[in-house]
Design a protein around this motif. Structure first.
Motif, PDB file in Angstrom:
ATOM      1  N   ASP A  35      -5.232   5.736  -2.358  1.00  0.00           N
ATOM      2  CA  ASP A  35      -4.757   6.708  -3.345  1.00  0.00           C
ATOM      3  C   ASP A  35      -4.876   8.131  -2.816  1.00  0.00           C
ATOM      4  O   ASP A  35      -5.768   8.461  -2.030  1.00  0.00           O
ATOM      5  N   PHE A  36      -3.975   8.978  -3.301  1.00  0.00           N
ATOM      6  CA  PHE A  36      -3.867  10.357  -2.838  1.00  0.00           C
ATOM      7  C   PHE A  36      -5.117  11.175  -3.150  1.00  0.00           C
ATOM      8  O   PHE A  36      -5.671  11.830  -2.263  1.00  0.00           O
ATOM      9  N   PHE A  37      -5.555  11.173  -4.398  1.00  0.00           N
ATOM     10  CA  PHE A  37      -6.642  12.067  -4.810  1.00  0.00           C
ATOM     11  C   PHE A  37      -7.999  11.715  -4.193  1.00  0.00           C
ATOM     12  O   PHE A  37      -8.747  12.623  -3.811  1.00  0.00           O
ATOM     13  N   PRO A  38      -8.350  10.441  -4.077  1.00  0.00           N
ATOM     14  CA  PRO A  38      -9.598  10.149  -3.359  1.00  0.00           C
ATOM     15  C   PRO A  38      -9.550  10.598  -1.891  1.00  0.00           C
ATOM     16  O   PRO A  38     -10.542  11.118  -1.374  1.00  0.00           O
ATOM     17  N   LYS A  39      -8.404  10.426  -1.254  1.00  0.00           N
ATOM     18  CA  LYS A  39      -8.263  10.897   0.131  1.00  0.00           C
ATOM     19  C   LYS A  39      -8.407  12.413   0.194  1.00  0.00           C
ATOM     20  O   LYS A  39      -9.091  12.943   1.068  1.00  0.00           O
ATOM     21  N   LEU A  40      -7.762  13.102  -0.728  1.00  0.00           N
ATOM     22  CA  LEU A  40      -7.859  14.558  -0.767  1.00  0.00           C
ATOM     23  C   LEU A  40      -9.296  15.001  -1.012  1.00  0.00           C
ATOM     24  O   LEU A  40      -9.766  15.977  -0.409  1.00  0.00           O
ATOM     25  N   GLY A  41     -10.013  14.272  -1.857  1.00  0.00           N
ATOM     26  CA  GLY A  41     -11.417  14.589  -2.117  1.00  0.00           C
ATOM     27  C   GLY A  41     -12.283  14.422  -0.877  1.00  0.00           C
ATOM     28  O   GLY A  41     -13.129  15.268  -0.577  1.00  0.00           O
ATOM     29  N   VAL A 101      -6.397  20.934   7.293  1.00  0.00           N
ATOM     30  CA  VAL A 101      -4.955  20.844   7.532  1.00  0.00           C
ATOM     31  C   VAL A 101      -4.619  19.612   8.377  1.00  0.00           C
ATOM     32  O   VAL A 101      -3.707  18.848   8.042  1.00  0.00           O
ATOM     33  N   VAL A 102      -5.344  19.403   9.451  1.00  0.00           N
ATOM     34  CA  VAL A 102      -5.058  18.270  10.332  1.00  0.00           C
ATOM     35  C   VAL A 102      -5.268  16.948   9.598  1.00  0.00           C
ATOM     36  O   VAL A 102      -4.409  16.055   9.644  1.00  0.00           O
ATOM     37  N   LEU A 103      -6.400  16.807   8.904  1.00  0.00           N
ATOM     38  CA  LEU A 103      -6.655  15.554   8.193  1.00  0.00           C
ATOM     39  C   LEU A 103      -5.652  15.339   7.059  1.00  0.00           C
ATOM     40  O   LEU A 103      -5.259  14.200   6.781  1.00  0.00           O
ATOM     41  N   THR A 104      -5.219  16.414   6.422  1.00  0.00           N
ATOM     42  CA  THR A 104      -4.210  16.294   5.372  1.00  0.00           C
ATOM     43  C   THR A 104      -2.905  15.773   5.951  1.00  0.00           C
ATOM     44  O   THR A 104      -2.285  14.861   5.392  1.00  0.00           O
ATOM     45  N   PHE A 105      -2.464  16.335   7.071  1.00  0.00           N
ATOM     46  CA  PHE A 105      -1.227  15.870   7.684  1.00  0.00           C
ATOM     47  C   PHE A 105      -1.347  14.434   8.186  1.00  0.00           C
ATOM     48  O   PHE A 105      -0.403  13.658   8.102  1.00  0.00           O
ATOM     49  N   VAL A 106      -2.492  14.069   8.700  1.00  0.00           N
ATOM     50  CA  VAL A 106      -2.661  12.720   9.239  1.00  0.00           C
ATOM     51  C   VAL A 106      -2.763  11.676   8.127  1.00  0.00           C
ATOM     52  O   VAL A 106      -2.127  10.623   8.205  1.00  0.00           O
ATOM     53  N   PHE A 107      -3.522  11.966   7.087  1.00  0.00           N
ATOM     54  CA  PHE A 107      -3.816  10.936   6.081  1.00  0.00           C
ATOM     55  C   PHE A 107      -3.006  11.031   4.800  1.00  0.00           C
ATOM     56  O   PHE A 107      -2.972  10.079   4.028  1.00  0.00           O
ATOM     57  N   LEU A 108      -2.350  12.150   4.538  1.00  0.00           N
ATOM     58  CA  LEU A 108      -1.634  12.281   3.265  1.00  0.00           C
ATOM     59  C   LEU A 108      -0.117  12.334   3.420  1.00  0.00           C
ATOM     60  O   LEU A 108       0.588  12.499   2.438  1.00  0.00           O
ATOM     61  N   ASN A 109       0.393  12.228   4.617  1.00  0.00           N
ATOM     62  CA  ASN A 109       1.838  12.253   4.823  1.00  0.00           C
ATOM     63  C   ASN A 109       2.393  10.877   5.153  1.00  0.00           C
ATOM     64  O   ASN A 109       3.253  10.711   5.992  1.00  0.00           O
ATOM     65  N   ARG A 110       1.901   9.874   4.486  1.00  0.00           N
ATOM     66  CA  ARG A 110       2.398   8.510   4.741  1.00  0.00           C
ATOM     67  C   ARG A 110       3.286   8.066   3.620  1.00  0.00           C
ATOM     68  O   ARG A 110       3.161   8.291   2.509  1.00  0.00           O
TER      69      ARG A 110
END
Length: 94
Positions: free
Chosen positions: A39-45, A85-94
């Motif tokens: 899920d998006f929000f747990p990853k963002l957290g 920024v790097v982790l957001t692009f790697v894990f949230l752009n799928r």
């Protein structure tokens, strides 16, 4: 003189090895957790937590060493933003 400088540097790293190892273990654990989350929000957290942890750890580390400066704070702020920024692009752009 060179041997004394090496000895002081070696002593410094031995004194702080627990801090560094703990930071690496925490990062590895949460990176592995990111691969498991869907899920998006747990990853963002988790990503937010990691970037804020790095910022807080860096500031605390230099505060403990009694050599904290604005430059250190800015450096850790920039690197923690880069981590975010790097982790957001790697894990949230799928």
């Amino acid at each position: 003189m060179d041997e004394e400088r090496y000895s002081n540097r070696h002593k410094y790293h031995l004194e702080h090895i627990v801090q560094y190892v703990l930071l690496v273990i925490i990062f590895i654990f949460f990176l592995l957790l990111l691969f498991q989350l869907t899920d998006f929000f747990p990853k963002l957290g988790v990503i937010s937590f990691l970037s804020l942890l790095y910022l807080a750890w860096g500031i605390w580390h230099h505060w403990e060493e009694k050599n904290l400066t604005r430059t250190h704070v800015l450096e850790y702020l920039v690197i923690s933003t880069l981590i975010f920024v790097v982790l957001t692009f790697v894990f949230l752009n799928r």
